[in-house]
Design an enzyme around this catalytic site. Structure first.
Site, short mmCIF file in Angstrom:
data_model
loop_
_atom_site.label_atom_id
_atom_site.label_comp_id
_atom_site.label_asym_id
_atom_site.label_seq_id
_atom_site.Cartn_x
_atom_site.Cartn_y
_atom_site.Cartn_z
N LYS A 291 -10.00 -1.50 7.55
CA LYS A 291 -10.31 -2.90 7.24
C LYS A 291 -9.95 -3.81 8.39
O LYS A 291 -8.84 -3.71 8.94
CB LYS A 291 -9.53 -3.34 5.99
CG LYS A 291 -9.84 -2.55 4.74
CD LYS A 291 -11.15 -2.94 4.11
CE LYS A 291 -11.08 -4.28 3.48
NZ LYS A 291 -10.82 -4.26 2.06
N GLU B 122 -19.43 4.27 9.42
CA GLU B 122 -20.46 3.37 8.90
C GLU B 122 -19.88 1.97 8.72
O GLU B 122 -18.68 1.83 8.49
CB GLU B 122 -20.91 3.86 7.51
CG GLU B 122 -21.36 5.29 7.49
CD GLU B 122 -21.57 5.81 6.07
OE1 GLU B 122 -21.44 5.03 5.11
OE2 GLU B 122 -21.85 7.01 5.94
N ASP C 94 -19.81 -5.87 2.92
CA ASP C 94 -18.95 -6.67 2.04
C ASP C 94 -19.79 -7.30 0.93
O ASP C 94 -20.18 -8.46 0.99
CB ASP C 94 -18.25 -7.75 2.87
CG ASP C 94 -17.06 -8.33 2.12
OD1 ASP C 94 -16.69 -7.79 1.06
OD2 ASP C 94 -16.51 -9.33 2.60
N TYR D 58 -25.67 4.22 0.88
CA TYR D 58 -24.83 5.01 1.79
C TYR D 58 -24.26 6.29 1.19
O TYR D 58 -23.45 6.96 1.81
CB TYR D 58 -23.67 4.16 2.32
CG TYR D 58 -22.97 3.35 1.25
CD1 TYR D 58 -22.25 3.97 0.24
CD2 TYR D 58 -23.06 1.96 1.25
CE1 TYR D 58 -21.62 3.23 -0.75
CE2 TYR D 58 -22.43 1.21 0.26
CZ TYR D 58 -21.72 1.85 -0.74
OH TYR D 58 -21.11 1.12 -1.71
N ASP E 157 0.84 -1.21 0.00
CA ASP E 157 0.00 0.00 0.00
C ASP E 157 0.87 1.26 0.00
O ASP E 157 0.53 2.25 -0.64
CB ASP E 157 -0.93 0.02 1.23
CG ASP E 157 -2.10 -0.94 1.07
OD1 ASP E 157 -2.29 -1.45 -0.04
OD2 ASP E 157 -2.81 -1.17 2.06
N CYS F 61 6.67 -30.45 -20.78
CA CYS F 61 7.35 -31.09 -21.92
C CYS F 61 6.95 -32.56 -22.09
O CYS F 61 7.46 -33.23 -22.99
CB CYS F 61 8.86 -30.96 -21.77
SG CYS F 61 9.51 -31.96 -20.43
N CYS G 49 10.93 -33.15 -13.16
CA CYS G 49 11.03 -33.38 -14.60
C CYS G 49 12.51 -33.54 -14.92
O CYS G 49 13.31 -32.63 -14.68
CB CYS G 49 10.44 -32.19 -15.37
SG CYS G 49 10.91 -32.21 -17.11
N CYS H 77 13.64 -28.95 -20.85
CA CYS H 77 12.22 -28.61 -20.65
C CYS H 77 12.10 -27.08 -20.64
O CYS H 77 12.84 -26.40 -19.92
CB CYS H 77 11.75 -29.20 -19.32
SG CYS H 77 10.15 -28.59 -18.80
N GLU I 200 -24.70 -0.88 -1.78
CA GLU I 200 -24.04 -2.18 -1.87
C GLU I 200 -25.10 -3.27 -1.93
O GLU I 200 -26.03 -3.29 -1.13
CB GLU I 200 -23.17 -2.36 -0.61
CG GLU I 200 -22.09 -3.38 -0.73
CD GLU I 200 -20.80 -2.80 -1.36
OE1 GLU I 200 -20.80 -1.64 -1.80
OE2 GLU I 200 -19.81 -3.56 -1.41
N LYS J 128 -18.79 -1.15 6.70
CA LYS J 128 -18.40 -1.34 5.30
C LYS J 128 -18.99 -2.68 4.87
O LYS J 128 -18.50 -3.74 5.24
CB LYS J 128 -16.87 -1.34 5.19
CG LYS J 128 -16.40 -1.38 3.76
CD LYS J 128 -14.90 -1.18 3.70
CE LYS J 128 -14.39 -1.08 2.28
NZ LYS J 128 -14.83 -2.17 1.41
N CYS K 35 5.60 -34.67 -17.28
CA CYS K 35 5.80 -33.24 -17.04
C CYS K 35 4.67 -32.46 -17.74
O CYS K 35 4.42 -32.68 -18.93
CB CYS K 35 7.15 -32.80 -17.58
SG CYS K 35 7.36 -31.00 -17.55
N LYS L 18 -16.12 8.82 7.23
CA LYS L 18 -16.34 9.90 6.26
C LYS L 18 -16.45 11.22 6.99
O LYS L 18 -16.99 11.27 8.10
CB LYS L 18 -17.66 9.67 5.49
CG LYS L 18 -17.70 8.40 4.68
CD LYS L 18 -19.06 8.20 4.03
CE LYS L 18 -19.09 6.84 3.32
NZ LYS L 18 -20.44 6.46 2.88
S1 IVH Z 1 -18.46 5.06 0.43
C1 IVH Z 1 -16.61 7.67 -2.73
N1 IVH Z 1 -19.62 3.63 2.32
O1 IVH Z 1 -16.62 -0.43 -0.29
C2 IVH Z 1 -16.97 6.82 -1.58
N2 IVH Z 1 -18.58 2.48 0.53
O2 IVH Z 1 -13.76 -0.59 -0.80
C3 IVH Z 1 -17.07 5.41 -1.92
N3 IVH Z 1 -18.75 0.03 0.64
O3 IVH Z 1 -16.61 1.21 -3.38
C4 IVH Z 1 -17.86 4.53 -1.15
N4 IVH Z 1 -19.91 -0.04 2.50
O4 IVH Z 1 -18.60 -0.50 -2.82
C5 IVH Z 1 -18.93 3.62 1.17
N5 IVH Z 1 -20.70 2.49 4.04
C6 IVH Z 1 -20.01 2.47 2.89
C7 IVH Z 1 -19.68 1.27 2.24
C8 IVH Z 1 -18.94 1.31 1.06
C9 IVH Z 1 -19.36 -0.77 1.53
C10 IVH Z 1 -18.01 -0.45 -0.54
C11 IVH Z 1 -18.22 0.36 -1.79
C12 IVH Z 1 -16.86 0.96 -2.05
C13 IVH Z 1 -15.98 -0.09 -1.49
C14 IVH Z 1 -14.57 0.42 -1.26
#
Ligand code: IVH
Length: 629
Positions: free
Chosen positions: A352, A149, A153, A263, A65, A452, A470, A475, A211, A151, A449, A328
């Site tokens: 995450k 919020e 999945d 969201y 990252d 080859c 092999c 090869c 989502e 996230k 193999c 956010k």
């Molecule tokens: S905000 C510009 N809020 O996670 C802001 N995304 O890994 C973009 N996701 O692309 C997204 N829960 O598909 C936002 N509460 C949440 C979310 C959320 C799941 C997803 C979404 C995003 C992805 C990024």
């Protein structure tokens, strides 16, 4: 000359000099940055290849990252260096399917930058405060408040409402446009076809982001049904949701039961008057949309961390999967001040969770032939995101381990990280195999193999210890692996001679062994696919430069049995040159410090092989290994 006269004559010249020097310096800085951008891209691509193709990552997700972050920052600082194929550009996209109508998103669907620690979250807060302070108007800044919020999945989607009516449901696609899957969302309970006017009026046009997801219960139910029918299982609820939303059969979609949470907003006309993210969520709720169930407001970094902690505790009890928290900035004007970089907003960040393991399905088991001919099985997986990066392959190290773990194609496996970096199959969920003729069958080791077709040799053969090799030194897989190893950083380090170029050189018949590299002409190199004249010249120069690599690096690169760095250094010191080594006899070798009888015998046997001798002699003639010991 008076001082005044001196200044008169000298000052303009001095100024000119300073001016020129200043320009030169900034030009140097710019070329430095350009070079660094290239270097970062190459590094990132190399790590992508190691991760996705070889299942052998060398660096942690956090380090990966960091490389991406540095590249992104340089590209933002020098927009002229940004390219459309830069590794920073790829958003996690779903493949376009001609069955659906494709539409552009009015506002791009971005992804989020990821963080993994409390310190990262505090650093994000610091960054945001600094950036906002630098851009503050005389009226000052509004107090900084965040929403936290869950996230979800699942798979990102964009709901388009025109005058309150749902007209399209677009997948994320490549971020710029996606497929309209509206027919598949008809069965989603709680997704209004029409928004309820809460008295404040409805926009002419709005993109509402959310989502699509699947509950754990439905995921289990569907997989149980599939196991009974002998069909391949879904690896996790996210894969199931993403696959289901793009089915061509809305009735089957209805059977599977998709859900949705919203969201955020993309484009809106006329422009929305709502001033906060929390206000937006409440407005969505008032319109009758399924808004994420619970979110937090945090006014301080401590409150932010507390909210994330609370959410992670709640996570276990949720009936649907979440893989983190999304932080956010609540104030939308501040969001706009901060803006976005190429793939994600600067006003939001994902925290995450780092799971200890993930489950996924084995799509295939392939056998890789290495430079010594040994076969290494690799499991090809349904890609899963794990601790920040996507895993598509894991190594099984040896055929012995493959048999011991009894990994079969179609199995659901538990993947864990060994030493925090390398993902491995920890165990197979044998209970998920189901019965019947379609159940995963034990993996059958090949007799020949895979590259080859030469009959394989089994070494150390016993009931639980099988090493397949092999025996064919010509090869193609071994030839390529030997050349790539010789060229690698730990050996003679030929920049630009990675696996894909070696592959092309060998398949075109231009190179059969490492000595052939030194006979290549720039023109021959330039005939390879994807290599322009410039990079061909660069590669040719890099090959030439490798003649000056230290002798011990050449010796390591030759891959003699029992010769790693330490012994290679001893040999280089004793024999001084490649030609010196060719005439070494076993007794002399055995007397060298740290060599001993066994290694001396294998080195002498290797040197006794006419093909190896010829190779060394050709390298020596080409001046390779002349760069000191
Ligand atoms: S905000 C510009 N809020 O996670 C802001 N995304 O890994 C973009 N996701 O692309 C997204 N829960 O598909 C936002 N509460 C949440 C979310 C959320 C799941 C997803 C979404 C995003 C992805 C990024």
């Amino acid at each position: 000359m008076t001082l005044v006269a001196l200044l008169r004559a000298g000052l303009p010249r001095l100024l000119l000099l300073l001016f020129v020097a200043g320009h030169l310096l900034s030009a140097f800085a710019a070329t430095d940055d350009a070079a660094r951008v290239e270097q970062l891209r190459a590094e990132i691509r190399r790590h992508d290849e190691l991760y996705y193709k070889k299942a052998a990552p060398e660096i942690s997700d956090a380090a990966y990252d960091a490389l991406k972050r540095e590249l992104r920052e340089l590209e933002t600082a020098h927009p002229e260096l940004a390219t459309s194929d830069s590794p920073t550009r790829r958003v996690d996209d779903d493949a376009r399917d001609a069955f659906f109508r494709h539409h552009a998103h009015r506002a791009p669907m971005l992804s989020l930058d990821n963080t993994y620690t409390e310190a990262d979250i505090r650093a994000f807060d610091q960054r945001v405060r600094k950036r906002l302070a630098a851009r503050a108007t005389p009226a000052g800044l509004p107090a900084l408040r965040y929403t936290v919020e869950p996230k979800i999945d699942g798979a990102g989607i964009s709901l388009i409402y025109e005058r309150g009516k749902l007209v399209r449901v677009l997948t994320r696609g490549d971020g710029a446009g996606g497929d309209d899957i509206i027919a598949n969302t008809k069965s989603i309970a709680g997704l209004p076809r029409e928004l309820r006017d809460d008295g404040g009026g409805l926009p002419e046009f709005i993109e509402i982001r959310g989502e699509i997801y699947m509950t754990f219960a439905d995921f289990e139910r569907i997989n149980a049904r599939r196991a009974a029918a002998g069909q391949p299982l879904f690896a996790n609820p996210r894969n199931l949701a993403a696959g289901t939303m793009k089915l061509h059969d809305p009735a089957e979609v209805a059977n599977r039961a998709l859900h949705i949470f919203v969201y955020g907003a993309g484009a809106c006309e006329p422009a929305a008057t709502i001033s906060t993210q929390s206000g937006l969520l409440e407005r969505f709720r008032a319109w009758g949309l399924p808004v994420i169930e619970k979110y937090w407001l945090a006014d301080t970094p401590d409150a932010l961390v507390a909210a994330i902690t609370e959410l992670s505790a709640l996570r276990e009890k949720l009936p649907y999967p979440i893989d983190g928290a999304v932080v956010k900035i609540d104030d939308i004007a501040s969001q706009q001040t901060l803006g976005s970089h190429s793939t994600a907003p600067r006003w939001a960040i994902a925290y995450k969770y780092t799971p200890k393991s993930v489950e996924t399905r084995v799509r295939a088991i392939t056998l890789q032939v290495g430079r010594t001919g040994a076969l290494t099985p690799v499991a090809v997986l349904d890609p899963v995101v794990f601790g920040g990066s996507k895993i598509g392959r894991v190594t099984l190290h040896s055929t012995q381990e493959l048999l011991r773990k009894d990994v079969r194609v179609g199995d659901i496996v538990v993947v864990e990280k060994a030493g925090d970096i390398i993902p491995e199959i920890a165990r197979v969920k044998t209970g998920a195999r189901g019965g019947g003729p379609a159940a995963p069958a034990p993996f059958a080791l090949p007799k020949n193999c895979p590259v080859c077709a030469t009959p394989l040799a089994a070494e150390n053969e016993s009931a639980d210890n099988v090493l397949l090799r092999c025996p064919n030194r010509d090869c193609a897989a071994q030839v390529k692996a030997r050349i790539a190893y010789f060229a690698s950083k730990s050996c003679v380090n030929i920049a630009g001679l990675g696996d894909s170029t070696v592959e092309k050189l060998v398949s075109r018949g231009l190179v059969r062994n490492v000595a052939d590299l030194y006979d290549l002409t720039p023109r021959q190199i330039a005939t390879l696919d994807g290599l322009g004249e410039k990079s061909a010249a660069r590669l040719h120069a890099a090959i030439a430069a490798s003649r000056r690599a230290e002798l011990w690096r050449v010796l390591v690169g030759l891959g003699m049995p029992d010769v790693a760095t330490a012994r290679a250094k001893t040999l280089a010191k004793k024999f001084n040159s490649l030609s010196g080594l060719v005439s070494a006899d076993e007794a002399t070798l055995a007397r060298l410090p740290g060599v001993g009888k066994k290694a001396a015998a294998s080195i002498a046997a290797w040197l006794g092989d006419p093909a190896n001798r010829a190779l060394i002699e050709r390298l020596a003639k080409n001046g390779v290994g002349a760069g000191g010991k």
